[in-house]
Design an enzyme around this catalytic site. Structure first.
Site, PDB file in Angstrom:
ATOM      1  N   ASP A 147       0.798  -1.178  -0.101  1.00  0.00           N
ATOM      2  CA  ASP A 147       0.200   0.173  -0.087  1.00  0.00           C
ATOM      3  C   ASP A 147       0.703   1.193   0.179  1.00  0.00           C
ATOM      4  OD1 ASP A 147      -1.862   2.011   0.179  1.00  0.00           O
ATOM      5  OD2 ASP A 147      -2.672   1.065   2.343  1.00  0.00           O
ATOM      6  N   GLY A 194      -5.285   3.514  -7.701  1.00  0.00           N
ATOM      7  CA  GLY A 194      -5.537   3.688  -9.106  1.00  0.00           C
ATOM      8  C   GLY A 194      -5.131   5.016  -9.928  1.00  0.00           C
ATOM      9  N   ASP A 215     -10.648   3.996  -1.459  1.00  0.00           N
ATOM     10  CA  ASP A 215     -11.133   3.087  -0.506  1.00  0.00           C
ATOM     11  C   ASP A 215     -12.830   2.937  -0.657  1.00  0.00           C
ATOM     12  OD1 ASP A 215      -8.624   2.743   0.355  1.00  0.00           O
ATOM     13  OD2 ASP A 215      -8.950   3.172   2.441  1.00  0.00           O
TER      14      ASP A 215
HETATM   15  C1  GLA Z   1      -5.498   2.304   2.887  1.00  0.00           C
HETATM   16  C2  GLA Z   1      -5.864   1.168   2.024  1.00  0.00           C
HETATM   17  C3  GLA Z   1      -7.079   0.251   2.726  1.00  0.00           C
HETATM   18  C4  GLA Z   1      -6.374  -0.340   4.008  1.00  0.00           C
HETATM   19  C5  GLA Z   1      -5.860   0.832   4.849  1.00  0.00           C
HETATM   20  C6  GLA Z   1      -4.945   0.398   5.842  1.00  0.00           C
HETATM   21  O1  GLA Z   1      -6.663   3.211   3.065  1.00  0.00           O
HETATM   22  O2  GLA Z   1      -6.645   1.701   0.816  1.00  0.00           O
HETATM   23  O3  GLA Z   1      -7.338  -0.833   2.017  1.00  0.00           O
HETATM   24  O4  GLA Z   1      -5.456  -1.080   3.553  1.00  0.00           O
HETATM   25  O5  GLA Z   1      -4.972   1.657   3.979  1.00  0.00           O
HETATM   26  O6  GLA Z   1      -4.413   1.434   6.873  1.00  0.00           O
END
Ligand code: GLA
Length: 390
Positions: A147, A194, A215
């Site tokens: 991430d 994205g 998200d």
């Molecule tokens: C981001 C990701 C989520 C999750 C959080 C965890 O927002 O997009 O899917 O993994 O971090 O902190």
């Protein structure tokens, strides 16, 4: 000349074999499993993960194709004196947890960031990529969600947008190479929301899947905004490399059953990873039925791996179609309006002759021959999900 051709042929054989080992073979179908974030957030711990693994088996989800048990952010502890990442007190023994998950016939996934910190401000992998990949492999990890999060701090200091992009690109390559060097097959899931049209370069940095959006939340409006925005991305997905419109919210309670059917249907048409995001240990039989509908899963997991696309949008009625390996098509007729609407579906416009054979996938009912135009009343925010053949 002949020797050069031979060398080229051997090289291309090796590169296609290694691409297959890292890509198609690893995620020949969109990954299916569970992820801790949507329901547990920072409350995920060893006991919760074990309970999910047990419930994945007892609910029949494993037999329906769900495989990965993925721990998202907040498992990370401090690094030891040698720089090795350790778990925090919520996860006393990650290797033992992996052994437990494997003993259930399932696989274990984990989460990190190419930045110094993760989104939840835990320890990231920056500067420790190889070491972390080796730790994951030693624990028996099968899947990594990587991430971007913390790396955005470094990216903001880059002199140009191109330099920032390169920083991100290189960071994803670095972890790809680190994972590959372990020799353990580890599904590589890119998460950078994205940005920078990731679908165009995701496969080149080794991504088996990449998030295409921000998200998701457990609300129809957000789920629909994400799902229906995926039109036109079909050509970037295929076996080994998938668009990921984020995890499922089915069973988390913020949508109606009708809306969750829309969520599952759309994700199946999109060949999206099916990562349940609810508490499997306490879910209702209705949620199990939504998550394990064999006909819907068969669409998602279709062997051809061709993502579907929108073919029409008239007001709130959208028709999405996915071609399937047996020559039939999955057809989703969606009503984005909150109240019921009568839709008229013209199967000729979808490439069929005047009469088609159809199965209603949520009712589990063969509709036999239906003629075109087909008039159907769709519930508010609902869907008629069909498998159609000539
Ligand atoms: C981001 C990701 C989520 C999750 C959080 C965890 O927002 O997009 O899917 O993994 O971090 O902190």
């Amino acid at each position: 000349m002949r020797l050069a051709c031979f060398v080229l042929a051997v090289l291309s054989l090796f590169s296609s074999l290694s691409a297959r080992a890292q890509g198609n073979d690893l995620a020949a179908r969109p990954p299916m499993g569970w992820n801790s974030w949507n329901h547990f957030h920072d409350k995920v711990d060893d006991a919760a993960v074990r309970a999910q693994a047990e419930a994945m088996v007892s609910s029949g989800m494993r037999d329906a194709g769900y495989t990965y048990i993925n721990i998202d952010d907040t498992w990370e502890g401090e690094r030891d004196a040698k720089g090795n990442i350790q778990t925090n007190s919520k996860f006393p023994d990650m290797k033992a947890l992996a052994d437990f998950v494997h003993s259930k016939g399932l696989k274990l996934g984990i989460y990190s960031s190419p930045g110094a910190k993760t989104c939840a401000k835990f320890e990231g992998s920056l500067g420790h990529e190889l070491q972390d990949a080796q730790t994951y492999a030693a624990w028996g990890i099968d899947y990594l969600k990587y991430d971007l999060c913390g790396l955005r701090v470094e990216m903001r200091a880059a002199p140009t947008p191109e330099a920032a992009h390169k920083m991100m690109f290189d960071a994803y390559i670095k972890m790809r190479d680190a994972l590959r060097s372990t020799g353990r097959p580890i599904v590589y899931s890119l998460c950078q929301y994205g940005n920078d049209a990731v679908w165009e370069w995701g496969p080149s940095v080794g991504g088996n899947l990449w998030r295409t959006t921000g998200d998701i939340t457990d609300k129809y409006a957000k789920m629909a905004e994400i799902g229906f925005s995926q039109a036109g991305l079909d050509r970037f997905a295929g076996p080994g490399h998938w668009n990921d419109p984020d995890m499922l919210e089915v069973g988390n309670g913020g949508m109606t059953t009708e809306e969750y059917r829309t969520h599952m249907s759309l994700w199946a048409i999109l060949a999206a990873p099916l990562l349940a995001g609810n508490d499997l240990a306490t879910m209702t039989p209705e949620t199990v039925a939504l998550l394990t509908n064999r006909d819907v899963i068969a669409v998602d997991q279709d062997a051809m791996g061709k993502q579907g696309d929108r073919v029409s949008a008239e007001g709130p009625i959208e028709v999405w179609v996915r071609p399937l390996a047996d020559g039939s098509k999955a057809v989703g007729i969606f009503n984005r309006h909150p109240s019921a609407i009568m839709a008229h579906v013209d199967f000729q416009k979808l490439g069929f002759a005047h009469a088609v054979k159809a199965k209603d996938l949520w009712q589990g009912k063969d509709l036999g021959n239906i003629s075109t135009p087909y008039n159907v009343t769709l519930p508010g925010h609902g869907v008629l999900f069909l498998r159609v053949s000539q």
